[in-house]
Design a protein around this motif. Sequence first.
Motif: not given
Length: 447
Positions: A132-139, A246-249, A272-278
């Motif tokens: 029953g959980y949704f995830n906040f994924h990259c955000a 979190m990035v490609d590097a 560990t990280y808090t948001f991502s884009m790549g």
Amino acid sequence: MSYADEYRSKLTSPEDAVKIVKNGDWVELGTAMGHSYALDKALANRKDELKDIKIRSTLSLKEHEIWKQDPNGETFTFNSWYFGGTDRKNHDKGLVNCIPMLFRNEPLLYRKCLYNEVDVAMIRVTSMNKHGYFNFHCAVAATAAQCEMAKKIIVEVNPKLPWAMGGSEECIHISKVDFIVEAESPVETLAPAIPTEVEKKIAQFVVDEIVDGSCIQLGIGGMPNTVGTLLAESDLKDLGCQTEMMVDAYYHLYMAGKLTNKFKGIDKGKSTYTFSMGSPFLYEWIDNNPGLAAYASNYINNPYNIAMNDNMVSINNCLEVDLFGQVSSESSGTRQISGTGGQLDFATGAFMSRGGKSILCCRSSYIDKQGVLQSRIIPTLSTGSIVTVPRSQTHIIVTEYGKADLAGRSTWERTERLISIAHPDKRDELIKEAETMNIWRKTNKRV
Ligand SMILES: CC(=O)SCCNC(=O)CCNC(=O)[C@H](O)C(C)(C)COP(=O)(O)OP(=O)(O)OC[C@H]1O[C@@H](n2cnc3c(N)ncnc32)[C@H](O)[C@@H]1OP(=O)(O)O
Ligand SMILES: CCCC(=O)O
């Protein structure tokens, strides 16, 4: 009722879901890839029937429908905690306002100050899992806090988004959600910028500061990614990752066998990280991967948590540095470019870490619109420029001409060090200014 039944009972159309927004409401959009598409459009379509809708958002990756349908900001007042390129453009048009923040404080600001001012949260999430959980994924960022404070929550489901394992505050349970909408929407990507020769030189100076076992934070913008790529090609080993974005590097470091997180003092073994884009391969890597853990920004950007990692090195970009060592990374005069984001959080935490370093990268100069060479190391910050890192917290500044370690240094020492990494054509001019400012002594040396 099963979760599947509950899902069906809350599933509705975007048009019906946004009917809960009423005049005078504060509406929360979330962060970057957490921004909705169908809900944005449905809310924008109500422009003529609604009044005084206040929006909060962080780091837009797209042109919101709200801007397109309300180009004069008659109904929607858009506020942003941190500007991406489209926020910047729309701020120039008068459509976006800046909300100052330290990223580590964003969740706290909701829980402590804005608890009564989040009427509706409209957040893009992954599909629901069997629990029953949704995830906040990259955000992940401050999304849990925004939802916790919201009187009503609408989620927009996109099954193509990756599932980010926590950490904490990376999910929302269906029992907390009021409405669910399903909609096709793009999974935004960020192509790595091609580094210039100047950026490659700066990146090499930075890489020389890193030792085996260092924990690395790479900030936003082209330069930090160039550093990450060089690190992946270096002989360094057993690097760690505690980073805001979190990035490609980091994927490249992992694939090169250099990202083991073996010497981290907190969350050992995990990036560990808090948001991502790549790139798409970054999202593939994040998806359901227990080697990575996403946390809210109040955990990742907390200087005490950052400092628990020995040899923590934070690498961020800045726009201008003055001869006192004050750094502006977020505005050019009164023009807001981005935001403080996590720069001061990581500059503080990395400096507190045993063996840690806070590095701020800056190209020494730029060519202005008149074609004239301008220094980024300047006597005093431009009128109206916002200080992102105060001189009392500035550590190492790097340009393509070298490094200036300012920590613990007096004004005349800072001046000498900063001028030694300024563009050579600008050094005499800077010395003259420093003399009139009384921060250049007779014993100072011109390098
Ligand atoms: C994310 C983490 O992990 S933690 C912490 C990281 N966060 C931060 O460091 C926050 C502050 N830093 C930043 O926002 C960025 O690093 C920046 C803005 C300093 C640099 O980002 P980049 O993407 O490399 O900069 P870029 O060269 O693309 O310039 C961004 C904008 O600033 C403008 N700009 C850059 N330098 C200057 C300058 N000296 N004067 C005026 N404008 C400038 C550019 O023109 C561009 O605006 P535009 O899109 O309207 O043309
Ligand atoms: C959303 C904050 C981004 C940054 O710190 O750069």
